[in-house]
Design a protein around this motif. Structure first.
Motif, PDB file in Angstrom:
ATOM      1  N   LYS A   1       0.837  -1.216   0.000  1.00  0.00           N
ATOM      2  CA  LYS A   1       0.000   0.000   0.000  1.00  0.00           C
ATOM      3  C   LYS A   1       0.868   1.261   0.000  1.00  0.00           C
ATOM      4  CE  LYS A   1      -3.640   2.361   2.635  1.00  0.00           C
ATOM      5  NZ  LYS A   1      -2.851   3.413   3.311  1.00  0.00           N
ATOM      6  N   PRO A   2       1.871   1.394   0.887  1.00  0.00           N
ATOM      7  CA  PRO A   2       2.702   2.609   0.834  1.00  0.00           C
ATOM      8  C   PRO A   2       3.569   2.721  -0.411  1.00  0.00           C
ATOM      9  CG  PRO A   2       3.497   1.085   2.534  1.00  0.00           C
ATOM     10  CD  PRO A   2       2.166   0.585   2.085  1.00  0.00           C
ATOM     11  N   ILE A   3       3.947   1.592  -1.026  1.00  0.00           N
ATOM     12  CA  ILE A   3       4.685   1.660  -2.290  1.00  0.00           C
ATOM     13  C   ILE A   3       3.815   2.297  -3.360  1.00  0.00           C
ATOM     14  CG2 ILE A   3       5.603   0.271  -4.191  1.00  0.00           C
ATOM     15  CD1 ILE A   3       6.670  -1.692  -2.095  1.00  0.00           C
ATOM     16  N   PHE A   4       2.563   1.834  -3.470  1.00  0.00           N
ATOM     17  CA  PHE A   4       1.644   2.420  -4.445  1.00  0.00           C
ATOM     18  C   PHE A   4       1.391   3.897  -4.147  1.00  0.00           C
ATOM     19  CE2 PHE A   4      -0.188  -2.082  -4.914  1.00  0.00           C
ATOM     20  CZ  PHE A   4       0.574  -2.323  -6.049  1.00  0.00           C
ATOM     21  N   GLU A   5       1.285   4.243  -2.866  1.00  0.00           N
ATOM     22  CA  GLU A   5       1.050   5.639  -2.498  1.00  0.00           C
ATOM     23  C   GLU A   5       2.217   6.522  -2.909  1.00  0.00           C
ATOM     24  OE1 GLU A   5       0.332   5.589   1.671  1.00  0.00           O
ATOM     25  OE2 GLU A   5      -1.740   4.930   1.497  1.00  0.00           O
ATOM     26  N   GLN A   6       3.438   6.090  -2.607  1.00  0.00           N
ATOM     27  CA  GLN A   6       4.613   6.915  -2.868  1.00  0.00           C
ATOM     28  C   GLN A   6       4.950   7.009  -4.359  1.00  0.00           C
ATOM     29  OE1 GLN A   6       8.065   6.184  -0.445  1.00  0.00           O
ATOM     30  NE2 GLN A   6       6.900   6.102   1.455  1.00  0.00           N
ATOM     31  N   ASN A   7       4.588   5.986  -5.121  1.00  0.00           N
ATOM     32  CA  ASN A   7       4.917   5.989  -6.553  1.00  0.00           C
ATOM     33  C   ASN A   7       3.654   6.058  -7.405  1.00  0.00           C
ATOM     34  OD1 ASN A   7       6.894   6.041  -8.531  1.00  0.00           O
ATOM     35  ND2 ASN A   7       6.831   3.836  -8.868  1.00  0.00           N
ATOM     36  N   ARG A   8       2.620   6.680  -6.874  1.00  0.00           N
ATOM     37  CA  ARG A   8       1.296   6.619  -7.494  1.00  0.00           C
ATOM     38  C   ARG A   8       1.280   7.181  -8.919  1.00  0.00           C
ATOM     39  NH1 ARG A   8       1.415  10.301  -3.516  1.00  0.00           N
ATOM     40  NH2 ARG A   8       0.845  12.459  -3.927  1.00  0.00           N
ATOM     41  N   ASN A   9       2.028   8.258  -9.177  1.00  0.00           N
ATOM     42  CA  ASN A   9       1.981   8.853 -10.516  1.00  0.00           C
ATOM     43  C   ASN A   9       2.505   7.902 -11.583  1.00  0.00           C
ATOM     44  OD1 ASN A   9       0.876  11.251  -9.560  1.00  0.00           O
ATOM     45  ND2 ASN A   9       2.875  12.215  -9.253  1.00  0.00           N
ATOM     46  N   TYR A  10       3.660   7.288 -11.316  1.00  0.00           N
ATOM     47  CA  TYR A  10       4.217   6.359 -12.296  1.00  0.00           C
ATOM     48  C   TYR A  10       3.422   5.058 -12.353  1.00  0.00           C
ATOM     49  CZ  TYR A  10       8.353   9.222 -13.216  1.00  0.00           C
ATOM     50  OH  TYR A  10       9.204  10.222 -13.610  1.00  0.00           O
ATOM     51  N   VAL A  11       2.840   4.645 -11.231  1.00  0.00           N
ATOM     52  CA  VAL A  11       2.016   3.428 -11.245  1.00  0.00           C
ATOM     53  C   VAL A  11       0.739   3.672 -12.045  1.00  0.00           C
ATOM     54  CG1 VAL A  11       0.702   1.788  -9.849  1.00  0.00           C
ATOM     55  CG2 VAL A  11       2.956   2.536  -9.068  1.00  0.00           C
ATOM     56  N   VAL A  12       0.138   4.827 -11.874  1.00  0.00           N
ATOM     57  CA  VAL A  12      -1.048   5.173 -12.675  1.00  0.00           C
ATOM     58  C   VAL A  12      -0.690   5.176 -14.154  1.00  0.00           C
ATOM     59  CG1 VAL A  12      -2.635   7.047 -13.276  1.00  0.00           C
ATOM     60  CG2 VAL A  12      -2.272   6.438 -10.879  1.00  0.00           C
ATOM     61  N   ASN A  13       0.451   5.746 -14.494  1.00  0.00           N
ATOM     62  CA  ASN A  13       0.903   5.759 -15.878  1.00  0.00           C
ATOM     63  C   ASN A  13       1.070   4.345 -16.417  1.00  0.00           C
ATOM     64  OD1 ASN A  13       3.924   5.928 -17.555  1.00  0.00           O
ATOM     65  ND2 ASN A  13       2.141   6.985 -18.371  1.00  0.00           N
ATOM     66  N   SER A  14       1.693   3.471 -15.643  1.00  0.00           N
ATOM     67  CA  SER A  14       1.895   2.088 -16.088  1.00  0.00           C
ATOM     68  C   SER A  14       0.563   1.349 -16.210  1.00  0.00           C
ATOM     69  CB  SER A  14       2.830   1.346 -15.121  1.00  0.00           C
ATOM     70  OG  SER A  14       2.227   1.110 -13.867  1.00  0.00           O
ATOM     71  N   LEU A  15      -0.374   1.630 -15.315  1.00  0.00           N
ATOM     72  CA  LEU A  15      -1.700   1.005 -15.391  1.00  0.00           C
ATOM     73  C   LEU A  15      -2.460   1.493 -16.624  1.00  0.00           C
ATOM     74  CD1 LEU A  15      -2.783   1.071 -11.643  1.00  0.00           C
ATOM     75  CD2 LEU A  15      -2.578  -0.975 -13.073  1.00  0.00           C
ATOM     76  N   ASP A  16      -2.323   2.772 -16.946  1.00  0.00           N
ATOM     77  CA  ASP A  16      -2.977   3.306 -18.147  1.00  0.00           C
ATOM     78  C   ASP A  16      -2.486   2.582 -19.400  1.00  0.00           C
ATOM     79  OD1 ASP A  16      -4.501   5.128 -16.757  1.00  0.00           O
ATOM     80  OD2 ASP A  16      -3.121   6.812 -17.069  1.00  0.00           O
ATOM     81  N   VAL A  17      -1.175   2.374 -19.487  1.00  0.00           N
ATOM     82  CA  VAL A  17      -0.595   1.670 -20.634  1.00  0.00           C
ATOM     83  C   VAL A  17      -1.087   0.228 -20.665  1.00  0.00           C
ATOM     84  CG1 VAL A  17       1.554   0.849 -21.678  1.00  0.00           C
ATOM     85  CG2 VAL A  17       1.438   3.149 -20.700  1.00  0.00           C
ATOM     86  N   TYR A  18      -1.106  -0.409 -19.494  1.00  0.00           N
ATOM     87  CA  TYR A  18      -1.533  -1.809 -19.394  1.00  0.00           C
ATOM     88  C   TYR A  18      -3.001  -1.965 -19.793  1.00  0.00           C
ATOM     89  CZ  TYR A  18      -2.275  -6.407 -17.207  1.00  0.00           C
ATOM     90  OH  TYR A  18      -2.579  -7.725 -16.963  1.00  0.00           O
ATOM     91  N   ILE A  19      -3.842  -1.060 -19.284  1.00  0.00           N
ATOM     92  CA  ILE A  19      -5.277  -1.102 -19.603  1.00  0.00           C
ATOM     93  C   ILE A  19      -5.500  -0.902 -21.096  1.00  0.00           C
ATOM     94  CG2 ILE A  19      -7.461   0.130 -19.284  1.00  0.00           C
ATOM     95  CD1 ILE A  19      -6.519   0.624 -16.346  1.00  0.00           C
ATOM     96  N   GLN A  20      -4.714  -0.022 -21.699  1.00  0.00           N
ATOM     97  CA  GLN A  20      -4.810   0.196 -23.141  1.00  0.00           C
ATOM     98  C   GLN A  20      -4.550  -1.097 -23.916  1.00  0.00           C
ATOM     99  OE1 GLN A  20      -2.146   3.236 -24.585  1.00  0.00           O
ATOM    100  NE2 GLN A  20      -2.320   2.555 -26.702  1.00  0.00           N
ATOM    101  N   HIS A  21      -3.534  -1.851 -23.488  1.00  0.00           N
ATOM    102  CA  HIS A  21      -3.218  -3.103 -24.177  1.00  0.00           C
ATOM    103  C   HIS A  21      -4.245  -4.197 -23.865  1.00  0.00           C
ATOM    104  CE1 HIS A  21       0.693  -2.252 -26.079  1.00  0.00           C
ATOM    105  NE2 HIS A  21       0.767  -1.314 -25.144  1.00  0.00           N
ATOM    106  N   LEU A  22      -4.807  -4.195 -22.664  1.00  0.00           N
ATOM    107  CA  LEU A  22      -5.893  -5.123 -22.346  1.00  0.00           C
ATOM    108  C   LEU A  22      -7.116  -4.846 -23.225  1.00  0.00           C
ATOM    109  CD1 LEU A  22      -5.946  -5.423 -18.425  1.00  0.00           C
ATOM    110  CD2 LEU A  22      -5.500  -7.258 -20.069  1.00  0.00           C
TER     111      LEU A  22
END
Length: 300
Positions: free
Chosen positions: A228-249
């Motif tokens: 949970k704190p890893i996602f919180e601290q790196n939320r901007n880059y994680v959101v970016n990676s999720l956006d790319v992943y969702i696009q490919h899904l």
């Protein structure tokens, strides 16, 4: 070498095992907030003793901070405030930018090496510690120009003893890269586990679960207090990676939905290229033994 490890879970405990086995450490002291984990670590022989933080950081040659990244925001400044001027301090956290910025103006900043060993399992606690967890893996060292050469050399020597290769990055580059290769896989595993559990007939599905499903969802067993704190601290880059992943899904889903099976084949064949990438070498990962030996033997 007197080494203090703060946090005796999977990473801290595994480090203790290897640093003792390789004789890199002559004395291992633990600092652990959980009394249960402290007792277990002593029972397993991971450390010689467990003491309070203030005691553990005194007279240590090397201090390893291996606590969840939210706890590190409190622990790391306290460690740097209290250490001797020759003590080297390293952290093991999966996020780096927020932590590095926190201590960038600290008078003992040069004694600190921000790092992230790219290794682990889905298990936690002292009993999860295993031998050679780090062997053959990558250790990321961040912002090395901000650390003193003798402190950097000691850490390079430690990673060499552990059998690791070293990648040098800025803290921001580290967070960006690990968002895709570490944080995104965990987020995807948590989402997949929730998706399957959402099914009404999920018990039947679990009875049918094969090795493929188990290996894919394995990361969903990872500790919430760590992730949970890893996602919180790196939320901007994680959101970016999720956006790319969702696009490919969505692209994959649309091929199925629209009967575009030739396009689906192209997606699968393109994905297969990952095998070549993972099996090949990467020149950005540097293991410069001549530099390590030269700096490690330099006078303090």
């Amino acid at each position: 070498m007197k080494i203090t490890i703060i946090g005796l879970g999977l990473i801290g405990g595994s480090l203790a095992k290897d640093l003792r086995r390789t004789k890199f450490a002559t004395e291992l002291t633990g600092v652990e907030a959980s009394e249960e984990n402290a007792r277990e670590a002593l029972k397993l022989g991971l450390v010689d003793k467990v003491v309070p933080l203030e005691t553990g950081i005194k007279d240590a040659d090397l201090i390893i901070v291996a606590v969840p990244v939210d706890k590190e925001l409190e622990v790391l400044p306290a460690v740097l405030d209290g250490v001797d001027r020759n003590t080297t301090v390293i952290d093991m956290g999966s996020t780096k930018k927020l932590i590095a910025d926190l201590v960038k103006d600290h008078p003992k900043r040069k004694q600190f090496i921000p790092s992230h060993p790219m290794s682990g399992t889905e298990n936690s606690g002292p009993t999860a510690a295993i031998d050679e967890l780090f062997k053959g893996k990558i250790a990321i060292v961040c912002d090395q120009e901000d650390s003193g050469p003798q402190h950097l050399a000691l850490i390079e020597k430690m990673f060499q003893v552990l059998g690791m290769n070293i990648a040098y990055m800025t803290s921001d580059e580290q967070d960006h890269s690990t968002a895709f290769v570490s944080h995104l896989p965990h987020a995807a595993a948590f989402a997949l586990a929730n998706a399957v559990q959402f099914k009404e007939d999920r018990n039947i599905i679990f009875d049918l679960a094969s090795g493929g499903f188990r290996s894919t969802v394995r990361l969903a067993k990872s500790s919430c207090s760590m992730w949970k704190p890893i996602f919180e601290q790196n939320r901007n880059y994680v959101v970016n990676s999720l956006d790319v992943y969702i696009q490919h899904l969505q692209q994959f889903r649309d091929c199925l939905k629209n009967n575009q099976f030739d396009e689906l084949e192209k997606l699968i064949l393109n994905a297969n290229k990952i095998r070549t990438i993972l099996d090949g070498g990467n020149q950005h990962f540097i293991k410069n033994e001549e530099k390590i030996v030269k700096l490690y033997t330099k006078e303090q």
